[in-house]
Design a protein around this motif. Structure first.
Motif, PDB file in Angstrom:
ATOM      1  N   HIS A   1       0.841  -1.271  -0.072  1.00 38.99           N
ATOM      2  CA  HIS A   1       0.103   0.010   0.204  1.00 38.99           C
ATOM      3  C   HIS A   1       0.994   1.265  -0.121  1.00 38.99           C
ATOM      4  N   ILE A   2       0.248   2.232  -0.566  1.00 34.84           N
ATOM      5  CA  ILE A   2       1.025   3.758  -0.399  1.00 34.84           C
ATOM      6  C   ILE A   2       0.148   4.705   0.186  1.00 34.84           C
TER       7      ILE A   2
ATOM      8  N   GLU B   1      -0.135   8.483   1.098  1.00 34.65           N
ATOM      9  CA  GLU B   1       0.482   9.924   0.837  1.00 34.65           C
ATOM     10  C   GLU B   1      -0.167  10.863   1.713  1.00 34.65           C
TER      11      GLU B   1
ATOM     12  N   PHE C   1      -3.780   4.482  -1.211  1.00 32.19           N
ATOM     13  CA  PHE C   1      -3.573   3.825  -2.554  1.00 32.19           C
ATOM     14  C   PHE C   1      -3.167   2.142  -2.438  1.00 32.19           C
TER      15      PHE C   1
ATOM     16  N   TYR D   1       3.175   1.067  -5.708  1.00 28.11           N
ATOM     17  CA  TYR D   1       3.676   2.459  -6.024  1.00 28.11           C
ATOM     18  C   TYR D   1       3.446   2.888  -7.222  1.00 28.11           C
TER      19      TYR D   1
ATOM     20  N   TYR E   1       0.232   4.028  -7.786  1.00 26.34           N
ATOM     21  CA  TYR E   1      -0.063   5.145  -7.146  1.00 26.34           C
ATOM     22  C   TYR E   1       0.483   6.365  -8.002  1.00 26.34           C
TER      23      TYR E   1
ATOM     24  N   THR F   1      -2.029   7.004 -10.728  1.00 29.04           N
ATOM     25  CA  THR F   1      -3.180   7.719 -10.429  1.00 29.04           C
ATOM     26  C   THR F   1      -2.950   9.001 -10.025  1.00 29.04           C
TER      27      THR F   1
END
Length: 545
Positions: free
Chosen positions: A207-208, A210, A219, A223, A226, A229
């Motif tokens: 997962h990311i 931010e 996200f 990565y 992400y 996106t």
């Protein structure tokens, strides 16, 4: 999802000056890996410190289930400590030695507490991180920055945590050490939260998250998804901003055209009044009616214009909130034949170990060369830079160091007094620069207004790097020979790109230690110097690009 190991509810945190870092943040994480990303200074380290219990939230709750280990960005380790001290196994090892020698006491058995294989467990972890050859009695002062960082991670793993918080763990690591770290973290099955600008490390996470303007966006597809996106969103907002700007310009033209038409009609009506046969009262009423109609039309255009400008401001705010960093360097030029550094059979000894191999190091640097200095952690890269800077002496061999114009940026981002403010530090280094010029320079590095009066000690790693760069690159004596030790550590991805472009335009000489291949390509490396692993022969490779 399995039971959450980390649960955060309505978390808020602000600094004493009122700067908001987190605003009503909530999330829950079980055994998984999360990459935490943000611009420098947005609060990644602050969030990790809150989770680790090193800071207290303004409001909200943090519920930690299980054992937590935290690796900070800057390790607060005493150089007099040994490897065993950092791993917190010295008392157990001493107790085991006493028991093995037949001198064990009940207290020794209490200290061991059943951990009879601690030495094997230590070396199993050290070996996985490339430190299997390092003696437990070895002082930290003899280790490189990368080895110390790997040792810090080993200390975390020795705690057998359920939750692992890592703050820029690949800082100072060479390529092979980074790959080992990636493997270790891929195999680890607990809850991992890692703050990093290392794209390869971020690609290993599931997962990311931010962090931006006090909020976390999640996200779930890794990565690269992400970045796709975010790029799509930025392009969409950029298009929206462009369209709204066109609409604003068109609405301003329409407003001006309508006003001019109304003025022409009013003028024509005034000129035709004597021929219209209207009474003075009727003429006045007609004039006022025309003025009211023109006023209403003007108000309508103003309303439309205000609405468009508001939408434009909202769309623009979704784009990058900060302008590009400006790392513009002083204009300096180095004569092609000037010798900046030369050594012959140079040697440095750490105890009985010769750092630069059996025959020492022989090399020279002339004119505006751009040299990439590489080698395994512990091979002597930082030591060599310190010798070039005149900060330490070689133990053997012939060494010639340039006088004046040598600027050294160390891994540790050292400034004489970190209790001083950003503005005060720059004034210390560049007292001859006018105050307004110093303020303009700091503004280009995102220290505007009250932010230039923040104490350096309270800055994030990326912010501190910007301050140190401003100080050393704009010092009273303009740099001609730059020595940069991992200059991209702590910088976000945009900052790395902008620093690279500034260094590319620099006309002096430089020696750069970096494991970022894209960054080295940007600055235009002309030669590479490879230092061998401990015990191997050092070599200087003079191949031009």
């Amino acid at each position: 999802m399995s039971e959450a190991l980390v649960r955060v509810s309505h978390l808020c945190f602000s600094w004493p000056d009122g700067t908001t870092v987190l605003a009503d943040v909530s999330f829950a994480l079980g055994p998984s890996s999360t990459g935490l990303v943000a611009l420098n200074g947005a609060g990644k380290s602050t969030l990790l410190k809150l989770l680790a219990g090193r800071l207290t939230a303004s409001s909200g709750t943090i519920d930690i289930r299980g054992k937590l280990a935290w690796l900070p960005q800057h390790l607060p380790l005493a150089t007099s400590s040994t490897v065993a001290d950092v791993l917190e196994v010295t008392p157990v090892l001493l107790a085991l030695d006493a028991i093995s020698a037949g001198k064990g006491t009940p207290e020794h058995f209490d200290i061991v507490d059943g951990d009879w294989n601690v030495r094997e467990r230590v070396y199993a972890i050290l070996d996985r991180l490339g430190l299997g050859h390092v003696a437990l009695e070895r002082p930290l002062s003899t280790l490189s920055g990368g080895q110390v960082m790997s040792l810090g991670l080993a200390s975390c793993l020795m705690q057998r945590p359920d939750i692992l918080l890592l703050d820029e763990p690949t800082n100072h690591l060479d390529t092979s050490s980074r790959e080992r770290l990636y493997r270790v973290l891929n195999e680890w099955k607990g809850c991992l939260i890692v703050a990093s600008h290392d794209r390869e490390l971020l690609r290993t996470t599931e997962h990311i998250a931010e962090l931006s303007r006090g909020d976390l966006r999640w996200f779930g597809a890794g990565y690269d998804a992400y970045r796709d996106t975010v790029s799509t969103e930025q392009n969409a907002f950029a298009g929206q901003v462009q369209n709204l700007r066109s609409e604003v310009r068109r609405e301003k033209r329409d407003k001006q055209d309508a006003r001019e038409r109304a003025e022409r009609r009013a003028g024509n009506a005034a000129r035709s009044l004597p021929d219209a046969g209207l009474s003075r009262l009727a003429a006045g009423l007609r004039k006022r009616h025309a003025q009211v109609s023109a006023g209403k039309a003007d108000e309508l255009h103003e309303h439309r214009l205000a609405s468009m400008q508001s939408r434009l401001a909202d769309a623009a705010s979704e784009l990058e909130s900060l302008p590009s960093l400006d790392f513009t360097l002083p204009a300096t030029r180095v004569p092609a034949r000037r010798v900046l550094f030369a050594c012959e059979n140079m040697q440095v000894c750490h105890g009985e170990r010769a750092l630069f191999g059996d025959n020492g190091l022989t090399m020279s640097i002339r004119g505006p060369e751009r040299i990439a200095l590489s080698g395994d952690n512990g091979s002597g890269k930082t030591t060599l830079l310190r010798i070039m800077a005149g900060e330490r002496s070689a133990d053997a061999g012939v060494v010639r160091v340039a006088q004046g114009g040598v600027t050294y940026l160390s891994q540790r981002l050292e400034l004489a007094d970190t209790t001083r403010t950003v503005a005060q530090c720059l004034a210390d280094y560049a007292p001859g620069m006018p105050a307004q010029e110093r303020a303009n320079l700091l503004a280009r590095l995102h220290f505007r207004g009250d932010r230039m009066h923040l104490a350096v000690a309270g800055l994030s790693g990326g912010e501190r790097l910007r301050v140190v760069l401003a100080c050393v690159l704009h010092a009273e004596v303009a740099p001609q020979f730059l020595l940069l030790d991992e200059p991209t550590n702590n910088l976000d991805l945009a900052g790395i790109s902008q620093l690279g472009e500034a260094l590319r335009a620099f006309e002096g000489a430089m020696v750069v230690v970096s494991h970022d291949a894209a960054f080295l390509a940007t600055i235009g490396v002309t030669r590479r110097c490879v230092l061998g692993s401990p015990g191997e022969r050092a070599q200087s490779l003079g191949h031009k690009r």
